[in-house]
Every structure is written in structure tokens, then in C-alpha cells.
Design an enzyme around this catalytic site. Structure first.
Site, PDB file in Angstrom:
ATOM      1  N   ARG A 188     -94.296  41.239 -29.930  1.00 29.81           N
ATOM      2  CA  ARG A 188     -93.983  42.296 -30.903  1.00 29.81           C
ATOM      3  C   ARG A 188     -92.863  43.182 -30.371  1.00 29.81           C
ATOM      4  O   ARG A 188     -91.968  43.576 -31.117  1.00 29.81           O
ATOM      5  CB  ARG A 188     -95.233  43.122 -31.210  1.00 29.81           C
ATOM      6  CG  ARG A 188     -96.299  42.373 -31.975  1.00 29.81           C
ATOM      7  CD  ARG A 188     -97.612  43.141 -32.028  1.00 29.81           C
ATOM      8  NE  ARG A 188     -97.469  44.427 -32.705  1.00 29.81           N
ATOM      9  CZ  ARG A 188     -98.429  45.353 -32.761  1.00 29.81           C
ATOM     10  NH1 ARG A 188     -99.596  45.128 -32.167  1.00 29.81           N
ATOM     11  NH2 ARG A 188     -98.223  46.496 -33.391  1.00 29.81           N
ATOM     12  N   CYS A 248     -96.638  52.742 -29.136  1.00 29.97           N
ATOM     13  CA  CYS A 248     -97.214  51.423 -29.430  1.00 29.97           C
ATOM     14  C   CYS A 248     -96.910  51.118 -30.895  1.00 29.97           C
ATOM     15  O   CYS A 248     -95.811  51.397 -31.364  1.00 29.97           O
ATOM     16  CB  CYS A 248     -98.713  51.400 -29.129  1.00 29.97           C
ATOM     17  SG  CYS A 248     -99.678  52.626 -30.049  1.00 29.97           S
TER      18      CYS A 248
END
Length: 297
Positions: A188, A248
Site C-alpha cells: 500500500r 497510516c
């Protein structure tokens, strides 16, 4: 029970089991199950809590205790909202709060709530090392059903030093006043694996460093030792003597970076609350670093 134990970031399953057997009126213990899962996983954290949990625990709903006026997921609520919610779960100023979750990793979302309590001025808060997974592995007692907490008076005051905003991160692209550590999975971060939310492409903030949150945990789901965590930061070229900000996907697993630094003696790491979702939605294309599609408009 030694008093200093109550203020450690981590407590063991055995410690909690003993504390439940010998409650202290001067500093009552409150267990909170802060399980939360990405919607695409299809898990219902509250239903799972009602099926099984540590005796006496209450369920802390991260989405419910959030800023519902924000377009971004579970952003930090205001102090009044947090105080009302924590009080409804039976938390008072005297309470030692111990937080856990039921993730397969050991701890996943619980560090977010540990960080929230500290951000709102309640520092008598710990995490159950290894989470519910470790509790079950130790064959310790479990309960089922809905929780019924006696409401308590709780006051909260937000310490703004616990949070960074989009503007702070944007300004830092040039100023470089702090390091940014991203706790998402490597794919990611690099832009090679999809984000779990529709409309959000993978990638990362320019200049940020990737330490997936799972790297702070052992194979058994326990937190690594401070020595191992210091080595991890060093390997990733993160200097714990300098300012550091955690990010995050939406501000949950970033709190593993905060916890890891805390265990190494660095207690001043804030979270970019909007994290990648906000950054992607607001950033210019050149501020999306990705090996994949990136952002075209």
C-alpha cells in the site's frame, strides 16, 4: 500489585487476571475491547464482543467515539464527546484503563484508543500485551453477552501536541521539521497493492518512511522488546532523538508507531489523524508518491 505497573503501556494477561481477582477501590480497573475492522473484512466487532470477551469488559466503538462532522473516518472527537463516551463506559479519573482487541495479529486497533485516552489527558491507561488472542491462548476466563457499565464522571481536555493536521504535513514537505513514519503494509505504501477503501489509490507522502505495524509484533502477537524496536527504527533510518509523526490509512495502526516509540522512551509522537485517506483526497498529484496509478487530478 505494584503501583508503577498501572502506568506502564503494556500489562500481561496474567497481570490482568490477577487484578480482576483482587479489585482495588482506590484505582478501579476497567477493561475495554476496542476491536475495529476495515469494512471489507465483513467482521462485526460488537457482535463478536457479545459472543466472547474478558469478564467485566465494555466495548469501545472507535467509529461511534469520533467526529461525525468530518468527511474522514473516525477522526478524533471533541473533548466533551470523548468525556461523555468514556464516562458512559464506567471510566472515571481514578480508573486504570486496560485496552485490548480481538484481532488475529494480537493488537491492531487497541493502540488507537490507548493514544486517544492519553491525548485527552488520561495517562493511567495500558494495553493488554498480545490482546484477546493471547488471553485465549493462556486459557483465561471469558464471558459473553452485552456489557452493563455503571456510568462515571469523566473529564477530558485535548492536548493538541498529540495531533498533526494536513496543513502540518504539507508544510513539512519543505520545512522537514519532523520525520513521518507510515504504518501501512509495504504494498500500500509503495503503490503496488490496493487500498481497502473505494476511491483511494495507494502510495505515500513524499519523504515518509514505511514501518508496517506488524513489524512491532512478534509471531505470537506480543509487542517486541524496546531493544528490538530501537533496532527496527534504526534499520529504517528513523532517528528517535528527532521529532517524529505517525501516519497510516486512517489513523488506527499509526498508533503502533506511537506505542513503539513510547516503549523506547519517546513519549511525544503525534498522529496525523487524517492519514492517507485525507492526504490522498486533498493532495496535489505531485504529492502522491506511487509505483502504481498515483493521482491524475
Amino acid at each position: 500489585m505494584a503501583a508503577p505497573q498501572l502506568f506502564r503501556a503494556l500489562v500481561s494477561a496474567q497481570w490482568v487476571a490477577e487484578a480482576l481477582k483482587a479489585p482495588r477501590s482506590s484505582q478501579p480497573l476497567k477493561l475495554l475491547d476496542a476491536s475495529w475492522y476495515l469494512p471489507k473484512l465483513g467482521r462485526d466487532a460488537r457482535r463478536e464482543f457479545e459472543e466472547r470477551h474478558i469478564p467485566g469488559a465494555a466495548f469501545f466503538d472507535i467509529d461511534r467515539c469520533s467526529d461525525h462532522t468530518s468527511p474522514y473516518d473516525h477522526m478524533l472527537p471533541n473533548a466533551t464527546h470523548f468525556a461523555d463516551y468514556a464516562g458512559s463506559l464506567g471510566v472515571s479519573a481514578a480508573t486504570h484503563v486496560v485496552i485490548y482487541d480481538d484481532s488475529d495479529q494480537g493488537l491492531y486497533s487497541a493502540p488507537r484508543v490507548w493514544w486517544m485516552f492519553r491525548a485527552f489527558g488520561h495517562h493511567s491507561v495500558s494495553l493488554l500485551d498480545g490482546g484477546f488472542r493471547h488471553w485465549l491462548n493462556q486459557n483465561l476466563p471469558i464471558s459473553s453477552g452485552k456489557s452493563h457499565s455503571e456510568p462515571a464522571e469523566f473529564s477530558a481536555q485535548l492536548d493538541p501536541s498529540f495531533i498533526k493536521t494536513h496543513e502540518d504535513i504539507l508544510e513539512n514537505l519543505d520545512a522537514r521539521r519532523f520525520q513521518v513514519v507510515d504504518a501501512r503494509a509495504a504494498g500500500r505504501f509503495q503503490g503496488t497493492q490496493p487500498e481497502p477503501r473505494d476511491g483511494i489509490e495507494p502510495g505515500h507522502i513524499p519523504g515518509s518512511v514505511n514501518i508496517p505495524f506488524t513489524e512491532f509484533l512478534t509471531n505470537e502477537g506480543l509487542e517486541k522488546s524496546p531493544e528490538e524496536i530501537k533496532r527496527l527504527f534504526k534499520e529504517k533510518k528513523v532517528d528517535l532523538s528527532k521529532p517524529l509523526v505517525a501516519t497510516c490509512g486512517s489513523g488506527v495502526t499509526a498508533c503502533h508507531v506511537v506505542l513503539g516509540a513510547f516503549l523506547c522512551g519517546k513519549s511525544d509522537v503525534p498522529v496525523y489523524d487524517g492519514s492517507w485517506v485525507e492526504w490522498y483526497m486533498r493532495a496535489q498529484p505531485e504529492h502522491i508518491i506511487s509505483e502504481g496509478r498515483g493521482k491524475t487530478q
